[in-house]
Design an enzyme around this catalytic site. Structure first.
Site, PDB file in Angstrom:
ATOM      1  N   ALA A  44       0.622  -1.209  -0.359  1.00 22.81           N
ATOM      2  CA  ALA A  44       0.226  -0.224  -0.205  1.00 22.81           C
ATOM      3  C   ALA A  44       0.534   1.418   0.140  1.00 22.81           C
ATOM      4  O   ALA A  44       2.237   1.112   1.035  1.00 22.81           O
ATOM      5  CB  ALA A  44      -1.286   0.009   1.523  1.00 22.81           C
ATOM      6  N   ASP A  71      -0.800  -5.886   2.113  1.00 21.02           N
ATOM      7  CA  ASP A  71      -0.160  -5.342   3.502  1.00 21.02           C
ATOM      8  C   ASP A  71      -2.809  -5.116   3.720  1.00 21.02           C
ATOM      9  O   ASP A  71      -3.135  -4.777   3.724  1.00 21.02           O
ATOM     10  CB  ASP A  71      -0.066  -3.910   2.581  1.00 21.02           C
ATOM     11  CG  ASP A  71       0.153  -2.490   2.937  1.00 21.02           C
ATOM     12  OD1 ASP A  71      -0.547  -2.377   3.923  1.00 21.02           O
ATOM     13  OD2 ASP A  71       1.900  -2.297   2.858  1.00 21.02           O
ATOM     14  N   ASP A 118       9.087  -3.265  -0.100  1.00 19.45           N
ATOM     15  CA  ASP A 118       9.743  -2.253   0.293  1.00 19.45           C
ATOM     16  C   ASP A 118       8.714  -1.628   2.080  1.00 19.45           C
ATOM     17  O   ASP A 118       8.555  -0.278   2.079  1.00 19.45           O
ATOM     18  CB  ASP A 118       9.508  -0.790  -0.571  1.00 19.45           C
ATOM     19  CG  ASP A 118       9.577   0.269  -0.551  1.00 19.45           C
ATOM     20  OD1 ASP A 118      11.449   0.693  -0.208  1.00 19.45           O
ATOM     21  OD2 ASP A 118       9.672   1.421  -0.763  1.00 19.45           O
ATOM     22  N   LYS A 153      16.223  -0.211   4.455  1.00 20.96           N
ATOM     23  CA  LYS A 153      17.051   0.378   5.381  1.00 20.96           C
ATOM     24  C   LYS A 153      17.613   0.673   6.218  1.00 20.96           C
ATOM     25  O   LYS A 153      17.658  -0.386   7.664  1.00 20.96           O
ATOM     26  CB  LYS A 153      15.253   0.771   6.288  1.00 20.96           C
ATOM     27  CG  LYS A 153      14.025   0.764   5.466  1.00 20.96           C
ATOM     28  CD  LYS A 153      13.943   0.888   3.800  1.00 20.96           C
ATOM     29  CE  LYS A 153      12.372   1.769   3.601  1.00 20.96           C
ATOM     30  NZ  LYS A 153      11.853   2.073   2.119  1.00 20.96           N
TER      31      LYS A 153
END
Length: 361
Positions: free
Chosen positions: A225, A244, A280, A309
């Site tokens: 999303a 999501d 992601d 990340k």
């Protein structure tokens, strides 16, 4: 006219994202040391570039011969450069730059006038654009332009209007884009700007027409999303299972090839193998690395692109640890693989990883 004696490059100039100079420097020193090349780096915080100087300057050429640019993570571009040309005359900057370029050979396949990608360099880029026309004409007149497509490219990297590095990159072993940056346009119908990350990843790792992106393939998008990454898959007619708990863009759901499941992305596995996993999710890099390794080692997907990340400190160490964990997991499962990683232009405090299972399904 007497030709100047060839003057081989002495430095390796690496462009990188501002704020990641230390990571870029650590990586190139580590890679050079593996080749028994010792040297030192000059860095400045948020400068957007790094200089690596071997103690034996003749070994600069060895780096270009033994290393593949595609295997590097933090550099956007590398240029094999001459020492800094300083105090360029305001009345005639062209002559000393042409002299340096001529000493590198030529004619060149392309001539690129560049700056660092920083806020401070934006004003300098105006000067560079204006200077490019007269310099290009002078280079053409000097016989330095119009080389074969396979010939080296000439780079002039301006620190300011009076100081510049002149160097070379070699097509096929460097970024194809000026400043190492693909200039992508945000598609209006995409639901988020994160869509540019996946588009750049496809271009960087696969190229524009790769067999891994075929209509009718199946993909899973973890943390989908509102659908920026799903959008890139749908536009290629790839069927997507979007995972999501958040809402997806209605237009994507109306495409007829997107299924939205509100389930835990760390627990979900497809009922049968799919072609692609993309991810992601905002999560600790070690967890994402372990998740991707599980999918690949378990043969739940053939290809994967995912973002890691990075923490605020020891970012290069974290990257190496994550990639090593993935490689160890796939080796243990006896799964042959290809693994690449790059800090893309559209990434921020993260890197993007591409993994592919090799051999038969």
């Amino acid at each position: 006219m007497t030709q100047p004696r060839p003057n081989p490059p002495e430095l390796l100039l690496l462009y990188c994202r501002a704020g990641f100079e230390k990571e870029c420097a650590a990586e190139i020193q580590n890679r050079a040391r593996a080749l028994h090349i010792e040297g030192f780096c000059k860095t400045s915080d948020k400068s957007g570039y790094v200089l690596f100087s071997p103690y034996d300057t003749a070994q600069v050429s060895t780096l270009g011969e033994e290393l593949r640019f595609a295997d590097l993570i933090f550099p956007r571009q590398w240029v094999f450069a001459l020492p800094l040309i300083s105090q360029l005359p305001v009345t005639d900057r062209i002559t000393p730059l042409l002299s340096a370029a001529r000493s590198l050979g030529g004619p060149f396949s392309d001539i690129l006038l560049e700056t660092a990608d920083t806020n401070e360099a934006k004003e300098l880029s105006v000067f560079v654009r204006k200077f490019s026309t007269p310099f290009g004409a002078a280079a053409q007149a000097a016989g330095l332009a119009g080389g074969r497509q396979s010939a080296p490219r000439l780079h002039i990297f301006f620190l300011d209007s009076s100081n510049a590095y002149v160097g070379l990159s070699h097509p096929g072993n460097a970024s194809p884009w000026p400043m190492g940056i693909p200039r992508l346009k945000f598609p209006r119908s995409a639901p988020s700007r994160s869509t540019l990350k996946l588009e750049e990843a496809f271009l960087t790792f696969l190229g524009p027409n790769h067999k891994a992106l075929q209509p009718g393939m199946r993909a899973v998008d973890l943390g989908a999303a509102p659908g920026g990454w799903t959008w890139q898959l749908v536009r290629r007619s790839i069927r997507v299972t979007a995972i999501d708990n958040g809402p997806m863009d209605p237009a994507l759901l109306e495409s007829g090839i997107v299924e939205h499941l509100r389930v835990d992305g760390f627990r979900y596995l497809p009922p049968k193998p799919v072609d692609w996993l993309v991810c992601d999710m905002v999560e600790q890099p070690a967890r994402i690395a372990a998740l991707a390794a599980r999918w690949l080692a378990g043969r739940h997907c053939r290809y994967a692109i995912f973002n890691l990340k990075l923490p605020m400190k020891k970012r290069y160490d974290e990257v190496r640890a994550c990639l090593e964990r993935i490689a160890e997991s796939l080796d243990a499962a006896e799964v042959p693989f290809r693994l690449r990683a790059r800090q893309l232009y559209h990434d921020r405090e993260e890197i993007t990883v591409y993994a592919e299972r090799l051999g038969s399904r």
